[in-house]
Scaffold this active site. Structure first.
Site, PDB file in Angstrom:
ATOM      1  N   CYS A 232       0.839  -1.202   0.000  1.00 38.67           N
ATOM      2  CA  CYS A 232       0.000   0.000   0.000  1.00 38.67           C
ATOM      3  C   CYS A 232       0.873   1.251   0.000  1.00 38.67           C
ATOM      4  CB  CYS A 232      -0.983  -0.026   1.166  1.00 38.67           C
ATOM      5  SG  CYS A 232      -2.363   1.140   0.989  1.00 38.67           S
TER       6      CYS A 232
ATOM      7  N   ASP B 162      -3.922   1.284   9.766  1.00 35.90           N
ATOM      8  CA  ASP B 162      -5.124   2.126   9.889  1.00 35.90           C
ATOM      9  C   ASP B 162      -5.626   2.115  11.314  1.00 35.90           C
ATOM     10  OD1 ASP B 162      -5.012   1.076   6.926  1.00 35.90           O
ATOM     11  OD2 ASP B 162      -6.057   3.012   6.975  1.00 35.90           O
TER      12      ASP B 162
HETATM   13  O1  LIG Z   1      -3.856   0.986   4.490  1.00 39.96           O
HETATM   14  C1  LIG Z   1      -3.472   2.094   4.210  1.00 39.96           C
HETATM   15  C2  LIG Z   1      -4.239   3.043   3.362  1.00 39.96           C
HETATM   16  O2  LIG Z   1      -5.479   2.493   2.938  1.00 39.96           O
HETATM   17  P1  LIG Z   1      -6.419   3.370   1.957  1.00 39.96           P
HETATM   18  O3  LIG Z   1      -5.612   3.655   0.727  1.00 39.96           O
HETATM   19  O4  LIG Z   1      -7.603   2.499   1.703  1.00 39.96           O
HETATM   20  O5  LIG Z   1      -6.789   4.634   2.706  1.00 39.96           O
HETATM   21  C3  LIG Z   1      -2.203   2.636   4.799  1.00 39.96           C
HETATM   22  O6  LIG Z   1      -1.245   1.603   4.952  1.00 39.96           O
HETATM   23  C4  LIG Z   1      -2.521   3.188   6.202  1.00 39.96           C
HETATM   24  O7  LIG Z   1      -3.621   4.054   6.142  1.00 39.96           O
HETATM   25  C5  LIG Z   1      -1.339   3.943   6.794  1.00 39.96           C
HETATM   26  O8  LIG Z   1      -1.107   5.121   6.052  1.00 39.96           O
HETATM   27  P2  LIG Z   1      -0.385   6.377   6.756  1.00 39.96           P
HETATM   28  O9  LIG Z   1       0.897   5.853   7.310  1.00 39.96           O
HETATM   29  O10 LIG Z   1      -0.183   7.374   5.653  1.00 39.96           O
HETATM   30  O11 LIG Z   1      -1.283   6.889   7.839  1.00 39.96           O
END
Ligand SMILES: O=C(COP(=O)(O)O)[C@H](O)[C@H](O)COP(=O)(O)O
Length: 322
Positions: free
Chosen positions: A135, A204
């Site tokens: 991701c 998340d």
């Molecule tokens: O799973 C996702 C995003 O999912 P989506 O694309 O469905 O929002 C990211 O790994 C976390 O949100 C952490 O991101 P961060 O470290 O930027 O908070």
């Protein structure tokens, strides 16, 4: 998405932010948190409420609209709680200024937390290491950025991350940092794990037992990494700690529209199957080597102590009040 009661006005800017979060124009847990806090600030800026009570009711209604967008990233309700908790004032003007101050403080803390977390995560990375990502996580990128600033040369296998291909965003960001990037399809991950020194993922939400809730595919990657003996590290600011899990609640996994997975109009020879599109999954703590936060690095099983320190035994839902 829920609508506010008809007598309470929610600003179009808040609705726009909510739509952008729902459609993933704004995405990623930290980015969603910042956008939600800013949207409450915009609500305060444009409010023409004629009493402090009306102003507070508007804020709560705006928070409800934002809260109802996506259910899994706890950074969203944690951000709303933070801003609403600190709002004080006897007049609308004082309340407005208080919201603005609270939003600025929240965003400042969010930025600082990511910088501090980056320093902790960078300590795990050595010159010449290869990472694998899943991701797009700004917390993960903060670790890599700090390591690169320290003069470490890194390579990365970047998983595409179907169905929304957030891996492409990660590939671009890592490339800009000077990391040597190889993009792979999700199902190729296991094949390359032997060449990887660390799997780095974001979160998340993190549950009280140390489970990591992150983009769908994280748990399979973690199981494979454990099987291959490759350490898996989760980079997550403490805003990702899910306080409700202290009292036994589970984290809601978002199911998204099947059209993100398949276009039935153009797909031929597929029949008419049910299509499931869960956006996140749960990685049990036994598959995670460390959770890196701005407060330091924790074994997943010990994250509950930090959660208790930061959130006590539970939380309120100020937006749920009428
Ligand atoms: O799973 C996702 C995003 O999912 P989506 O694309 O469905 O929002 C990211 O790994 C976390 O949100 C952490 O991101 P961060 O470290 O930027 O908070």
């Amino acid at each position: 998405m829920s609508d506010a009661p008809p007598d309470v006005e929610v600003s179009p800017a808040v609705h726009r932010t909510a739509e952008d979060i729902g459609s993933m124009e704004i995405r990623g847990a930290a980015t969603i948190a910042a956008a939600a806090a800013e949207a409450l600030g915009e609500q305060a800026d444009v409010s023409d409420a004629d009493s402090p009570e009306a102003f507070r009711a508007e804020l709560r209604a705006a928070a409800r609209v934002l809260y109802d967008t996506r259910p899994t990233a706890v950074s969203l309700p944690n951000a709303l709680r933070y801003v609403l908790r600190d709002v004080e004032g006897e007049t609308v003007e004082r309340l407005r200024a208080s919201v603005r101050a609270s939003v600025s403080e929240f965003c400042r803390r969010l930025d600082n937390a990511q910088t501090d977390l980056g320093r902790v995560g960078a300590n795990r990375l050595r010159d010449g290491d290869t990472i694998m990502t899943h991701c797009h996580s700004t917390d993960v990128l903060a670790c890599v950025e700090t390591a690169v600033e320290q003069g470490k040369s890194l390579s990365a296998f970047v998983k595409e991350t179907r169905p929304r291909n957030q891996g492409h965003i990660t590939a671009e960001a890592l490339d800009e940092l000077g990391v040597d990037v190889t993009l792979i399809v999700d199902s190729a991950a296991r094949r390359y794990l032997n060449d990887v020194d660390h799997v780095l993922v974001g979160a998340d939400s993190i549950a009280a037992d140390g489970s990591v809730i992150n983009k769908i595919g994280t748990s399979g990657l973690a199981v494979n990494a454990r099987d291959r003996g490759t350490p898996i590290v989760c980079a997550a600011q403490t805003i990702k700690l899910h306080p409700d899990t202290l009292t036994g609640h589970t984290v809601d996994i978002e199911m998204r529209d099947e059209r993100e997975v398949v276009d039935r109009e153009t797909a031929e020879g597929m029949g008419d199957p049910e299509v499931l599109n869960p956006a996140f999954d749960v990685t049990p703590p036994r598959y995670v080597d460390a959770i890196v936060t701005e407060r330091g690095q924790f074994p997943p099983e010990s994250i509950v102590s930090l959660m208790r320190d930061l959130f006590g035994e539970g939380t309120t839902e100020p937006w749920a009040e009428a």
